[in-house]
Motif scaffolding. Structure first.
Motif, PDB file in Angstrom:
ATOM      1  N   PRO A 174     -18.929  -2.469 -53.217  1.00 17.19           N
ATOM      2  CA  PRO A 174     -17.620  -3.267 -52.954  1.00 17.19           C
ATOM      3  C   PRO A 174     -17.286  -4.099 -54.239  1.00 17.19           C
ATOM      4  CG  PRO A 174     -19.500  -4.298 -51.960  1.00 17.19           C
ATOM      5  CD  PRO A 174     -20.168  -2.960 -52.571  1.00 17.19           C
ATOM      6  N   LEU A 175     -16.094  -4.314 -54.462  1.00 18.12           N
ATOM      7  CA  LEU A 175     -15.530  -4.939 -55.647  1.00 18.12           C
ATOM      8  C   LEU A 175     -14.855  -6.191 -55.029  1.00 18.12           C
ATOM      9  CD1 LEU A 175     -14.087  -2.106 -57.853  1.00 18.12           C
ATOM     10  CD2 LEU A 175     -16.207  -3.369 -57.921  1.00 18.12           C
ATOM     11  N   ASN A 176     -14.540  -7.248 -56.007  1.00 13.89           N
ATOM     12  CA  ASN A 176     -13.793  -8.243 -55.543  1.00 13.89           C
ATOM     13  C   ASN A 176     -12.631  -8.043 -56.143  1.00 13.89           C
ATOM     14  OD1 ASN A 176     -15.917  -9.645 -54.351  1.00 13.89           O
ATOM     15  ND2 ASN A 176     -16.652 -10.303 -56.269  1.00 13.89           N
ATOM     16  N   ILE A 177     -11.380  -8.016 -55.149  1.00 11.91           N
ATOM     17  CA  ILE A 177     -10.050  -7.754 -55.701  1.00 11.91           C
ATOM     18  C   ILE A 177      -9.132  -8.902 -55.313  1.00 11.91           C
ATOM     19  CG2 ILE A 177      -8.123  -6.073 -55.507  1.00 11.91           C
ATOM     20  CD1 ILE A 177     -10.432  -3.847 -54.808  1.00 11.91           C
ATOM     21  N   ALA A 178      -8.216  -9.182 -56.368  1.00 12.42           N
ATOM     22  CA  ALA A 178      -7.339 -10.177 -56.150  1.00 12.42           C
ATOM     23  C   ALA A 178      -5.927  -9.620 -56.058  1.00 12.42           C
ATOM     24  CB  ALA A 178      -7.174 -11.212 -57.395  1.00 12.42           C
ATOM     25  N   GLN A 208       0.458  -7.783 -47.824  1.00 12.52           N
ATOM     26  CA  GLN A 208      -0.524  -7.755 -46.378  1.00 12.52           C
ATOM     27  C   GLN A 208      -0.789  -6.186 -46.549  1.00 12.52           C
ATOM     28  OE1 GLN A 208      -1.374 -10.214 -44.647  1.00 12.52           O
ATOM     29  NE2 GLN A 208      -2.879  -8.787 -43.631  1.00 12.52           N
ATOM     30  N   VAL A 209      -0.178  -5.108 -46.755  1.00 10.16           N
ATOM     31  CA  VAL A 209      -0.444  -3.934 -46.876  1.00 10.16           C
ATOM     32  C   VAL A 209      -1.736  -3.700 -47.787  1.00 10.16           C
ATOM     33  CG1 VAL A 209       0.214  -1.568 -47.844  1.00 10.16           C
ATOM     34  CG2 VAL A 209       1.536  -2.724 -46.043  1.00 10.16           C
ATOM     35  N   ILE A 225      -7.422  -2.855 -49.002  1.00 11.21           N
ATOM     36  CA  ILE A 225      -8.399  -2.977 -49.670  1.00 11.21           C
ATOM     37  C   ILE A 225      -9.857  -3.352 -48.884  1.00 11.21           C
ATOM     38  CG2 ILE A 225      -9.509  -5.147 -51.059  1.00 11.21           C
ATOM     39  CD1 ILE A 225      -6.574  -5.228 -52.486  1.00 11.21           C
ATOM     40  N   THR A 226      -9.593  -4.247 -47.606  1.00 10.45           N
ATOM     41  CA  THR A 226     -10.657  -4.635 -46.800  1.00 10.45           C
ATOM     42  C   THR A 226     -11.296  -3.438 -45.905  1.00 10.45           C
ATOM     43  OG1 THR A 226      -9.097  -5.514 -45.296  1.00 10.45           O
ATOM     44  CG2 THR A 226     -10.118  -7.134 -46.640  1.00 10.45           C
ATOM     45  N   LYS A 227     -10.118  -2.492 -45.755  1.00  8.34           N
ATOM     46  CA  LYS A 227     -10.381  -1.323 -44.908  1.00  8.34           C
ATOM     47  C   LYS A 227     -11.386  -0.335 -45.506  1.00  8.34           C
ATOM     48  CE  LYS A 227      -8.600   2.586 -42.306  1.00  8.34           C
ATOM     49  NZ  LYS A 227      -7.436   3.304 -41.920  1.00  8.34           N
TER      50      LYS A 227
END
Length: 174
Positions: A10-14, A31-32, A37-39
């Motif tokens: 898992p990556l940390n994405i902004a 929101q999309v 990203i979380t899914k």
């Protein structure tokens, strides 16, 4: 092609929304991206909405590029051709390297969906201080296309024959 043999990283994405009119309440494109990203199993590191102003864009992005906790940034908005669309101009000077194929492939995939309107997109991607940056148009459809058909696989360590995640340890080599 994603292989299941390797373990997911898992990556940390902004997520950066660039708009003169959007708020968190009506930022459908942001929101999309956050949902996708979380899914996919990644983490939302930051979320911000800034005006379509090159200095506000650069200020936010520069902080994220400098943070070792953020692996990637996906922006939405400001990639068109109107007078206020300045995302490529704001972000390009910050890039160590541009990933030219991203914009080319994004427009090709968009052509399948929106035909010749795809020429209006100035989507770009690159890397700065070991942080991947992807700049998508401001429509939710463009964000779905960008994530689903390009970005998701490249930010998945299991994608073969290669992906951007496997290059991360080497991005700061000089």
């Amino acid at each position: 092609m994603v292989t299941q043999a390797a373990e997911f990283i898992p990556l940390n994405i902004a997520v950066l929304t660039i708009s003169d009119s959007r708020t968190e309440a009506d930022d459908t494109s942001g929101q999309v991206l956050m949902e996708r990203i979380t899914k996919a199993g990644h983490h939302i590191a930051e979320r911000c909405i800034v005006k379509d102003d090159i200095y506000q864009i650069r200020a936010t992005l520069s902080q994220w590029i400098a943070s070792p906790k953020i692996h990637a940034v996906i922006s939405t908005g400001g990639t068109g051709v109107t007078g206020r669309d300045g995302t490529p101009e704001a972000i390009s000077p910050l890039l160590d390297k541009e990933i030219e194929g991203f914009g080319e492939l994004f427009r090709s995939l968009s052509y399948e969906e929106i035909k010749t309107s795809s020429i209006q997109s100035r989507a770009i991607a690159g890397v700065a201080n070991a942080t991947y940056i992807f700049c998508l148009p401001g429509s939710s459809g463009a964000c779905r296309t960008g994530w689903d058909r390009l970005i998701e696989a490249q930010l998945d360590h299991r994608t073969r024959p290669c992906n951007l995640v496997m290059l991360m340890p080497r991005l700061l080599e000089r």
